[in-house]
Design a protein around this motif. Structure first.
Motif, PDB file in Angstrom:
ATOM      1  N   ASP A  10      -6.628  -5.482  -6.972  1.00  0.00           N
ATOM      2  CA  ASP A  10      -7.287  -4.507  -7.832  1.00  0.00           C
ATOM      3  C   ASP A  10      -6.377  -3.290  -8.019  1.00  0.00           C
ATOM      4  OD1 ASP A  10      -9.089  -3.147  -9.378  1.00  0.00           O
ATOM      5  OD2 ASP A  10     -10.394  -2.577  -7.707  1.00  0.00           O
ATOM      6  N   GLY A  11      -5.417  -3.455  -8.885  1.00  0.00           N
ATOM      7  CA  GLY A  11      -4.453  -2.413  -9.213  1.00  0.00           C
ATOM      8  C   GLY A  11      -3.578  -2.919 -10.340  1.00  0.00           C
ATOM      9  N   VAL A  16       1.375  -2.231  -7.815  1.00  0.00           N
ATOM     10  CA  VAL A  16       1.822  -3.255  -6.873  1.00  0.00           C
ATOM     11  C   VAL A  16       3.341  -3.211  -6.752  1.00  0.00           C
ATOM     12  CG1 VAL A  16       1.845  -5.718  -6.333  1.00  0.00           C
ATOM     13  CG2 VAL A  16      -0.194  -4.695  -7.400  1.00  0.00           C
ATOM     14  N   TRP A  17       4.026  -3.054  -7.859  1.00  0.00           N
ATOM     15  CA  TRP A  17       5.491  -3.015  -7.876  1.00  0.00           C
ATOM     16  C   TRP A  17       6.041  -1.908  -6.980  1.00  0.00           C
ATOM     17  CZ3 TRP A  17       8.753  -6.537  -9.440  1.00  0.00           C
ATOM     18  CH2 TRP A  17      10.088  -6.197  -9.620  1.00  0.00           C
ATOM     19  N   GLU A  18       5.376  -0.757  -6.999  1.00  0.00           N
ATOM     20  CA  GLU A  18       5.825   0.381  -6.194  1.00  0.00           C
ATOM     21  C   GLU A  18       5.935   0.033  -4.714  1.00  0.00           C
ATOM     22  OE1 GLU A  18       3.327   3.745  -6.901  1.00  0.00           O
ATOM     23  OE2 GLU A  18       4.071   4.023  -8.941  1.00  0.00           O
ATOM     24  N   LEU A 131       1.716  -9.970   5.384  1.00  0.00           N
ATOM     25  CA  LEU A 131       2.348  -8.999   4.485  1.00  0.00           C
ATOM     26  C   LEU A 131       1.605  -8.885   3.155  1.00  0.00           C
ATOM     27  CD1 LEU A 131       6.095  -9.756   5.163  1.00  0.00           C
ATOM     28  CD2 LEU A 131       4.935  -7.581   5.579  1.00  0.00           C
ATOM     29  N   LEU A 132       1.236 -10.012   2.591  1.00  0.00           N
ATOM     30  CA  LEU A 132       0.530  -9.979   1.307  1.00  0.00           C
ATOM     31  C   LEU A 132      -0.860  -9.368   1.448  1.00  0.00           C
ATOM     32  CD1 LEU A 132       1.787 -13.403  -0.030  1.00  0.00           C
ATOM     33  CD2 LEU A 132       2.419 -11.134  -0.903  1.00  0.00           C
ATOM     34  N   SER A 133      -1.533  -9.629   2.558  1.00  0.00           N
ATOM     35  CA  SER A 133      -2.822  -8.990   2.822  1.00  0.00           C
ATOM     36  C   SER A 133      -2.644  -7.480   2.959  1.00  0.00           C
ATOM     37  CB  SER A 133      -3.460  -9.556   4.089  1.00  0.00           C
ATOM     38  OG  SER A 133      -3.775 -10.923   3.918  1.00  0.00           O
ATOM     39  N   ALA A 134      -1.567  -7.072   3.621  1.00  0.00           N
ATOM     40  CA  ALA A 134      -1.286  -5.644   3.784  1.00  0.00           C
ATOM     41  C   ALA A 134      -1.008  -4.986   2.434  1.00  0.00           C
ATOM     42  CB  ALA A 134      -0.107  -5.448   4.732  1.00  0.00           C
ATOM     43  N   VAL A 139      -2.638  -1.270  -1.796  1.00  0.00           N
ATOM     44  CA  VAL A 139      -2.807  -0.947  -3.213  1.00  0.00           C
ATOM     45  C   VAL A 139      -4.266  -0.595  -3.509  1.00  0.00           C
ATOM     46  CG1 VAL A 139      -2.699  -1.848  -5.577  1.00  0.00           C
ATOM     47  CG2 VAL A 139      -0.807  -2.257  -3.997  1.00  0.00           C
ATOM     48  N   GLU A 140      -5.183  -1.335  -2.937  1.00  0.00           N
ATOM     49  CA  GLU A 140      -6.601  -1.135  -3.255  1.00  0.00           C
ATOM     50  C   GLU A 140      -7.234   0.056  -2.552  1.00  0.00           C
ATOM     51  OE1 GLU A 140      -7.668  -5.753  -4.393  1.00  0.00           O
ATOM     52  OE2 GLU A 140      -8.373  -4.974  -2.472  1.00  0.00           O
TER      53      GLU A 140
END
Length: 149
Positions: A10-11, A16-18, A131-134, A139-140
């Motif tokens: 949700d972003g 997300v890129w940042e 990592l992906l969960s983090a 982001v959210e």
């Protein structure tokens, strides 16, 4: 031997890129590391932070293959020199793709082209999930997910 993940965050793709290119955000996700790179294809990429060799330990290094801001980052990676004496022979490819999806961002991460008997292959799948969960949580919510790191 490909590892593929799809996360819906949700972003915006820019938010997300940042997480992948902004030092203050990469530190929160990638074990207090910053990513040192010009992001020019053919040039180097290094994940640097506290570790075996002090505060400037090179954990991962490699070569940028593809870079398009807010859309794709692909690179070949090697484990840092302090991890394995044959680190230059140990490679895999990581590709991060971002795309708008309805009102959120779809993040696809593909970790492939593993050399035979790569010593980190077994650890990679659980590490990417964390990592992906983090990244998703950060982001959210703006908060760092406590994974014990």
């Amino acid at each position: 031997m490909d590892l593929t993940y799809h996360f819906y965050i949700d972003g915006s793709p820019e938010q997300v890129w940042e997480v992948f290119v902004t030092p203050e955000k990469t530190r929160k996700i990638f074990f207090d590391c910053v990513i040192d790179s010009s992001y020019v294809p053919g040039e180097s990429i290094r994940f640097i932070g506290p570790g075996n060799d002090g505060e400037q330990t090179v954990h991962i290094y490699g070569e940028v293959l593809e870079y398009e801001p807010n859309r794709i980052l692909s690179y070949i990676e090697h484990p840092g020199p302090s991890y394995y004496p044959n680190h230059a022979e140990i490679t895999t490819r990581v590709t991060v793709k971002l795309e708008p999806f309805a009102g959120c961002t779809k993040l696809t991460l593909i970790n492939d082209q593993w050399v035979e008997n790569h010593p980190s292959y077994e650890k990679a799948d659980p590490a990417w999930w964390m990592l992906l969960s983090a990244i998703k949580t950060f982001v959210e919510t703006g908060k760092k997910l406590d994974l014990g790191w």
